[in-house]
Structure formats: C-alpha cells, structure tokens
Scaffold this motif. Sequence first.
Motif, PDB file in Angstrom:
ATOM      1  N   LYS A 288      -2.962  -6.217   7.818  1.00 38.90           N
ATOM      2  CA  LYS A 288      -1.964  -5.225   7.519  1.00 38.90           C
ATOM      3  C   LYS A 288      -0.685  -5.298   8.219  1.00 38.90           C
ATOM      4  O   LYS A 288      -0.983  -5.657   9.690  1.00 38.90           O
ATOM      5  CB  LYS A 288      -2.291  -3.785   7.284  1.00 38.90           C
ATOM      6  CG  LYS A 288      -3.264  -3.797   6.041  1.00 38.90           C
ATOM      7  CD  LYS A 288      -3.833  -2.492   5.800  1.00 38.90           C
ATOM      8  CE  LYS A 288      -4.602  -2.291   4.678  1.00 38.90           C
ATOM      9  NZ  LYS A 288      -4.860  -0.826   4.279  1.00 38.90           N
TER      10      LYS A 288
ATOM     11  N   LEU B 216      -9.033   9.843   6.257  1.00 39.60           N
ATOM     12  CA  LEU B 216      -7.970   9.234   5.830  1.00 39.60           C
ATOM     13  C   LEU B 216      -6.936  10.360   5.538  1.00 39.60           C
ATOM     14  O   LEU B 216      -7.455  11.344   5.071  1.00 39.60           O
ATOM     15  CB  LEU B 216      -8.146   8.364   4.592  1.00 39.60           C
ATOM     16  CG  LEU B 216      -8.891   7.051   4.950  1.00 39.60           C
ATOM     17  CD1 LEU B 216      -9.295   6.293   3.347  1.00 39.60           C
ATOM     18  CD2 LEU B 216      -8.102   6.149   5.767  1.00 39.60           C
TER      19      LEU B 216
ATOM     20  N   PHE C 153       0.850  -1.265   0.123  1.00 40.10           N
ATOM     21  CA  PHE C 153      -0.054   0.107  -0.018  1.00 40.10           C
ATOM     22  C   PHE C 153       0.785   1.241   0.083  1.00 40.10           C
ATOM     23  O   PHE C 153       0.343   2.174  -0.573  1.00 40.10           O
ATOM     24  CB  PHE C 153      -0.943   0.256   1.222  1.00 40.10           C
ATOM     25  CG  PHE C 153      -2.057  -0.944   1.222  1.00 40.10           C
ATOM     26  CD1 PHE C 153      -3.216  -0.824   0.747  1.00 40.10           C
ATOM     27  CD2 PHE C 153      -1.561  -2.496   1.665  1.00 40.10           C
ATOM     28  CE1 PHE C 153      -4.151  -1.769   0.638  1.00 40.10           C
ATOM     29  CE2 PHE C 153      -2.563  -3.310   1.712  1.00 40.10           C
ATOM     30  CZ  PHE C 153      -4.009  -3.070   1.225  1.00 40.10           C
ATOM     31  N   ASP C 154       2.014   1.295   0.386  1.00 43.19           N
ATOM     32  CA  ASP C 154       2.770   2.545   0.538  1.00 43.19           C
ATOM     33  C   ASP C 154       4.247   1.899   0.829  1.00 43.19           C
ATOM     34  O   ASP C 154       4.671   0.947   1.431  1.00 43.19           O
ATOM     35  CB  ASP C 154       2.405   3.499   1.228  1.00 43.19           C
ATOM     36  CG  ASP C 154       3.218   4.891   1.160  1.00 43.19           C
ATOM     37  OD1 ASP C 154       3.752   5.113   0.150  1.00 43.19           O
ATOM     38  OD2 ASP C 154       2.806   5.682   1.890  1.00 43.19           O
TER      39      ASP C 154
ATOM     40  N   THR D 267      -7.080  -0.404   8.447  1.00 48.41           N
ATOM     41  CA  THR D 267      -7.507   0.703   7.797  1.00 48.41           C
ATOM     42  C   THR D 267      -6.437   1.508   7.302  1.00 48.41           C
ATOM     43  O   THR D 267      -6.325   2.638   6.781  1.00 48.41           O
ATOM     44  CB  THR D 267      -8.425   1.523   8.418  1.00 48.41           C
ATOM     45  OG1 THR D 267      -7.721   2.129   9.779  1.00 48.41           O
ATOM     46  CG2 THR D 267      -9.734   0.603   8.578  1.00 48.41           C
TER      47      THR D 267
ATOM     48  N   ASN E 246      -3.101   3.318   5.388  1.00 46.70           N
ATOM     49  CA  ASN E 246      -3.135   3.609   3.956  1.00 46.70           C
ATOM     50  C   ASN E 246      -1.890   4.281   3.707  1.00 46.70           C
ATOM     51  O   ASN E 246      -1.451   4.539   2.506  1.00 46.70           O
ATOM     52  CB  ASN E 246      -4.545   4.446   3.610  1.00 46.70           C
ATOM     53  CG  ASN E 246      -4.286   5.699   4.182  1.00 46.70           C
ATOM     54  OD1 ASN E 246      -4.141   5.975   5.171  1.00 46.70           O
ATOM     55  ND2 ASN E 246      -4.483   6.717   3.350  1.00 46.70           N
ATOM     56  N   ARG E 247      -1.220   5.018   4.871  1.00 43.82           N
ATOM     57  CA  ARG E 247      -0.094   5.709   4.184  1.00 43.82           C
ATOM     58  C   ARG E 247       0.915   5.760   5.383  1.00 43.82           C
ATOM     59  O   ARG E 247       0.637   5.731   6.743  1.00 43.82           O
ATOM     60  CB  ARG E 247      -0.536   7.281   4.109  1.00 43.82           C
ATOM     61  CG  ARG E 247       0.389   8.152   3.443  1.00 43.82           C
ATOM     62  CD  ARG E 247      -0.099   9.728   3.431  1.00 43.82           C
ATOM     63  NE  ARG E 247       0.813  10.524   2.850  1.00 43.82           N
ATOM     64  CZ  ARG E 247       1.107  10.558   1.330  1.00 43.82           C
ATOM     65  NH1 ARG E 247       0.408   9.930   0.492  1.00 43.82           N
ATOM     66  NH2 ARG E 247       1.933  11.349   0.972  1.00 43.82           N
TER      67      ARG E 247
ATOM     68  N   SER F 176      -3.915   6.014   9.635  1.00 41.54           N
ATOM     69  CA  SER F 176      -4.906   5.059   9.373  1.00 41.54           C
ATOM     70  C   SER F 176      -6.290   5.874   9.425  1.00 41.54           C
ATOM     71  O   SER F 176      -6.253   7.100   9.511  1.00 41.54           O
ATOM     72  CB  SER F 176      -5.103   3.905  10.672  1.00 41.54           C
ATOM     73  OG  SER F 176      -3.822   3.411  10.401  1.00 41.54           O
ATOM     74  N   GLU F 177      -7.461   5.180   9.500  1.00 45.15           N
ATOM     75  CA  GLU F 177      -8.720   5.760   9.306  1.00 45.15           C
ATOM     76  C   GLU F 177      -8.913   6.160  10.910  1.00 45.15           C
ATOM     77  O   GLU F 177      -9.155   5.423  11.588  1.00 45.15           O
ATOM     78  CB  GLU F 177      -9.779   4.882   9.118  1.00 45.15           C
ATOM     79  CG  GLU F 177     -11.265   5.712   8.739  1.00 45.15           C
ATOM     80  CD  GLU F 177     -12.464   4.602   8.418  1.00 45.15           C
ATOM     81  OE1 GLU F 177     -13.241   4.904   8.115  1.00 45.15           O
ATOM     82  OE2 GLU F 177     -11.641   3.451   8.192  1.00 45.15           O
TER      83      GLU F 177
END
Length: 340
Positions: free
Chosen positions: A201, A279, A169-170, A226, A228-229, A247-248
Amino acid sequence: MFLYNLTLQAPTAINAAVLGHFSGEKQRQEIVVARQQYLELWRADTSTGKLQVEHSENMFCRIRSLASFRLTGGSKDYIVLGTDAGALSLVEYDAKLARFTSVQYHEFGRTGLRRQIAGQYVAADPRGRAVLVGGIERAKIVYVVTRDSEANVLVQSPLEANKTHAVCFDVVGVDVGYENPVFAALEAVYDDSVAMTRVNKQLVYYELDLGLNHVVRKWSASVSDTANRLIALPGSSDGPSGVLVCSEGFIEYRHWTGDAVHRVPIPRRADTADERGLLIVASAVHRMKGAFFILAQAESGDLYKLTVQYTADAVTQLGIKYFDTIAPASALCILRAGFL
C-alpha cells in the motif's frame, strides 16, 4: 416504458453523514445523512440536545459516499454525492422550497456498482475549488468548481487521474491553503501476472495544477499493509496540513514536506487478544479558534482523542488517549455547540 418502484418501508441504516451550513444560515449547523437511496437533513436542538429530521427525499440512486464543500467567499455548503448513477451530482438544499435541488449533474460512466467506475469515494478541496470522484479500482476524476457571472455553481470539464492495476481504499482532500488543490489517496498496486503474497500500500498525493489544468501524481510513500483510513488535518494558519494514516493497531502522521513519521499505538482493552489489532472505522476533526482535535472510533466502539503538536515548520508530537465508548458508528459529526 420506465420502471418506478418504492419500498413500503424506508431504509433505516445510515451509511454516510456530513456536517455543514446547508440552508445558508450562519448560526445553525445541519447534518445531511444518507440512508441508502434517501437523503435527509437533520437539525439539532441545542437546548434539548435532540435531533429533528427537517427533510427527507428519495434520490432514486444508491448513495455510496458524501462530501460537503463551500465555494470561496460563500456562506452555504453544497453536497457532493457518490452514487451508482455513473455521474457527478452536486446538490444543494433549497430552504424556500424545502427540498434538495440538483446544481450540477455530469455523467462519466455506466450505471451500477462497478469497481472501475468512479462513485465509491468523493472528496472535496477544503477551499471549495475542486472535487474528486474515485472508484474502487483505477478511476479518479477531478472537477474544477467555479462560479459564473450570476453566482451560479459551474463545473468544468473532467480531468482524469486514472492509474491501472491500483485498488483505492480511501480518498481525502488535503488542506494546503490556496496553493494548487491536493488530494490524498490510499492505494495498493497489483500485477495480474504475478501471484500476490502481500499488499504493497502507498499514500499518494494527486495535485491539480490550476494554471495548466491537469492532474499530476505529486508524491507517494509506502505505508503499512493494514492501512485502511485517512484523516486530513487542517492546514494553512489552522494546522500543520498533511494526513493521519490509520492502520491496524497504530496511527501515523504523513506529509510530503518531510520524511519524519510520528506514530502512536491505539490503546487496547485489557481483555483483547494480542494477535488481534484494532482498526479505525470513523473519525471527525473539530476546529476551534487557534486549535483543533480529532475524535477517532475503533471497531470496538471505543473513542479516542488525537492531538497534534506542531510548529510553523513541522509536526513535533502526536498524542492519543481514551475518550469514551459508544456504539460503532458509520460517521462522526461534532457540532460547534458541543454535541457529538
């Protein structure tokens, strides 16, 4: 026969941008922007606060990601392109010719937007010793970057750090000073034979051993489903090193040196639904003399200022506060003159 085609109107959407000294002038910072297949060099007029396009060039490939790096002891930044060409592309801006020139070009796979061919992600070691090119799934290729006797940039043979059944994802380069280069990846491992009910994850550190010339999986830790970065923090004498995992609804600090996890919730608007999380979609780390801070932007356009308090051994506190609201961005760049 070769097919050569050009669109009547150049793309206007920006999908990536990086900041650096690409022309070699120490007192001037430039911004390199990717507009699909076009690569542009922008300069900021600090007296008026306006941006000016210095050069625009068609690279004849789909630019998916950008990263800048500077060799140890150098004063000029180079550009790493992640494209659909199935190759590593190192590019520099030649101020005399007023154009981008290819420094190194190494093929490693087929062309096209393929999930198992590297090119979706690129990351550079903060000390300019290595670059990583990663794919959406499985593929991670590390190149050691050096100089020859005539100070030309050289790239050594690729080192693979592939992992099957892993979706990435990153990827970011972790600042560990002059120790072996380390890259952090946000991954999710899956199994074809089992129906997935949730995503597991992990934050994974890959270390490039310069002495043995191979890449090893150094450390891993479970993170939120969640996430993502990733945001890499300054290291050595400039900061605590490590990464921020976005995360979220919250941001947390992680590093392999300690088990302590510092987490802060992302401020929400009063009219935001409780079941809807925020996000982080863009971020920038700004270094100052003896300090640094991070600006992060949520999908709503709100900007947040993140501060990290640390000692010589570990991070002690992570803080966040609302900064401003602007249009949602693909990338954030903070100039030394104070412009965002």
